[in-house]
Scaffold this active site. Structure first.
Site, mmCIF file in Angstrom:
data_model
loop_
_atom_site.group_PDB
_atom_site.id
_atom_site.type_symbol
_atom_site.label_atom_id
_atom_site.label_comp_id
_atom_site.label_asym_id
_atom_site.label_seq_id
_atom_site.Cartn_x
_atom_site.Cartn_y
_atom_site.Cartn_z
ATOM 1 N N GLY A 12 0.963 -1.186 0.041
ATOM 2 C CA GLY A 12 -0.309 0.094 -0.382
ATOM 3 C C GLY A 12 0.886 0.950 -0.248
ATOM 4 O O GLY A 12 0.517 1.928 0.800
ATOM 5 N N ALA A 13 1.971 1.398 -0.799
ATOM 6 C CA ALA A 13 2.602 2.212 -0.854
ATOM 7 C C ALA A 13 2.500 3.306 -1.607
ATOM 8 O O ALA A 13 3.273 4.635 -1.926
ATOM 9 C CB ALA A 13 4.403 1.433 -0.999
ATOM 10 N N PHE A 17 -0.783 6.466 4.429
ATOM 11 C CA PHE A 17 0.711 5.639 5.405
ATOM 12 C C PHE A 17 1.801 5.189 5.058
ATOM 13 O O PHE A 17 2.881 5.447 5.556
ATOM 14 C CB PHE A 17 0.040 4.523 6.336
ATOM 15 C CG PHE A 17 -1.310 5.004 7.308
ATOM 16 C CD1 PHE A 17 -1.614 6.670 7.402
ATOM 17 C CD2 PHE A 17 -1.851 4.304 7.633
ATOM 18 C CE1 PHE A 17 -2.233 7.029 8.177
ATOM 19 C CE2 PHE A 17 -2.795 4.528 9.187
ATOM 20 C CZ PHE A 17 -3.188 5.611 9.121
ATOM 21 N N ARG A 37 -1.168 -1.619 -5.419
ATOM 22 C CA ARG A 37 -2.155 -1.493 -7.127
ATOM 23 C C ARG A 37 -1.721 -0.796 -8.313
ATOM 24 O O ARG A 37 -1.475 -1.182 -9.511
ATOM 25 C CB ARG A 37 -3.173 -1.232 -6.996
ATOM 26 C CG ARG A 37 -4.274 -2.723 -6.442
ATOM 27 C CD ARG A 37 -5.530 -2.110 -6.323
ATOM 28 N NE ARG A 37 -5.951 -0.678 -5.087
ATOM 29 C CZ ARG A 37 -5.884 0.190 -6.255
ATOM 30 N NH1 ARG A 37 -6.585 -0.043 -7.523
ATOM 31 N NH2 ARG A 37 -6.606 1.360 -5.092
ATOM 32 N N ASP A 59 -2.255 -5.970 -7.148
ATOM 33 C CA ASP A 59 -3.140 -6.062 -6.284
ATOM 34 C C ASP A 59 -2.776 -7.527 -5.168
ATOM 35 O O ASP A 59 -2.973 -8.768 -5.577
ATOM 36 C CB ASP A 59 -4.490 -6.601 -7.006
ATOM 37 C CG ASP A 59 -5.556 -6.300 -5.843
ATOM 38 O OD1 ASP A 59 -5.287 -6.621 -4.433
ATOM 39 O OD2 ASP A 59 -6.455 -6.000 -6.547
ATOM 40 N N TYR A 152 -15.393 -4.383 9.090
ATOM 41 C CA TYR A 152 -14.347 -3.589 9.208
ATOM 42 C C TYR A 152 -13.211 -3.542 10.155
ATOM 43 O O TYR A 152 -11.941 -4.348 10.392
ATOM 44 C CB TYR A 152 -13.974 -2.352 8.744
ATOM 45 C CG TYR A 152 -13.231 -1.154 8.838
ATOM 46 C CD1 TYR A 152 -11.490 -1.855 8.300
ATOM 47 C CD2 TYR A 152 -12.968 -0.564 9.480
ATOM 48 C CE1 TYR A 152 -10.427 -1.195 8.303
ATOM 49 C CE2 TYR A 152 -11.352 -0.090 10.594
ATOM 50 C CZ TYR A 152 -10.392 0.001 9.005
ATOM 51 O OH TYR A 152 -9.238 0.827 9.290
ATOM 52 N N LEU A 184 -8.591 8.108 14.003
ATOM 53 C CA LEU A 184 -8.689 8.626 13.266
ATOM 54 C C LEU A 184 -7.810 9.771 12.399
ATOM 55 O O LEU A 184 -6.819 10.380 12.723
ATOM 56 C CB LEU A 184 -9.917 10.015 13.430
ATOM 57 C CG LEU A 184 -10.313 10.893 12.916
ATOM 58 C CD1 LEU A 184 -11.856 10.611 11.480
ATOM 59 C CD2 LEU A 184 -11.240 12.062 13.791
#
Length: 256
Positions: A12-13, A17, A37, A59, A152, A184
């Site tokens: 998820g780079a 984050f 992705r 993915d 989630y 949050l």
């Protein structure tokens, strides 16, 4: 092959984050494996970082692609020292009986199955080398229930418990495991993804607040990783000052 630099593998780079962690690690001279992705976003990020990078457009839900990506890491990037399991998402905020099954399935595949799969692919090499650090990005949603959090929150509880069990299995091999649970957090695409691109609804989540930012999460990850080898930071839970756990939900029947 330069063996002096640590190698960090970040999922998820391409934004949020993950990108912030990549920037922090690059400032320390780590070599980076960047997976997401959107390959073009990764390549743009890599171009801005003053370190060696290997970008993988994949993915995480595609198990065969993920396996191939790990199996075919270039020799200079294969001995992963730090795995950052960051890729994850929330979809929808409907109550359980109205939620879309496809949303639930995608969250489970991304937040649970893919995290477990990549960890299983990377951990044997860490064990063989007798060193490593696995950082799992969870959420306070894994500990505190809220309306619409349903699957989630359950997936993030899985991440937290998997982190504990990894510690039980891997501590004897010199491998550290850290669970990070933010509250949050703004400055990412998280809420836009959750609301399927509805920018107005996403913005409303943060109205009147000063949320955490990706850089805050990157600082936590960096601090945990920089501890002496004999110190394992088991878990970090953080919220913005404006947030706190809420009261338990109590349903009251209408009177009269």
């Amino acid at each position: 092959m330069n063996t002096d630099k640590k190698i960090a593998f970040i999922t998820g780079a391409s934004s949020g984050f993950g990108a912030a962690i990549a920037e922090k690690f690059a400032s320390r001279g780590y070599k980076l494996v960047l997976l997401a992705r959107r390959l073009e976003r990764l390549q743009a990020l890599a171009g801005k970082l003053n370190t060696e990078c290997h970008a993988i457009g994949c993915d995480v839900r595609e198990s065969a692609q993920l396996s191939d990506a790990v199996a075919n890491l270039p020799a200079d990037f294969a001995a992963v020292d730090i795995l950052i399991n960051n890729a994850g998402l929330a979809l929808g905020l409907e109550p359980a009986h109205e939620a879309e099954w496809a949303d639930w399935q995608q969250m489970i595949e991304t937040n649970c199955t893919a995290v477990a799969r990549l960890t299983r692919l990377i951990a044997p090499g860490m064990v063989a080398r007798g060193r490593g650090h696995i950082v799992m990005l969870g959420s306070v949603a894994g500990s505190y229930a809220y309306p619409g959090g349903n699957v989630y929150g359950a997936t993030k509880a899985f991440v937290e418990q998997l982190s504990r069990n990894l510690r039980a299995d891997l501590s004897q091999h010199g491998i550290r495991v850290t669970h990070i649970a933010p509250g949050l957090a703004g400055g990412s695409e998280f809420s836009q993804v959750r609301f399927h691109g509805d920018a107005a609804k996403a913005a409303s989540v943060y109205a009147g607040t000063e949320p955490l930012r990706p850089a805050d999460i990157a600082e936590c990850v960096d601090w945990a990783v920089l501890q002496p080898q004999h110190v394992n930071i088991n878990s970090i839970e953080l919220m913005p000052t404006c947030q706190a756990p809420g009261p338990l939900a109590v349903y009251r029947r209408p009177q009269g």
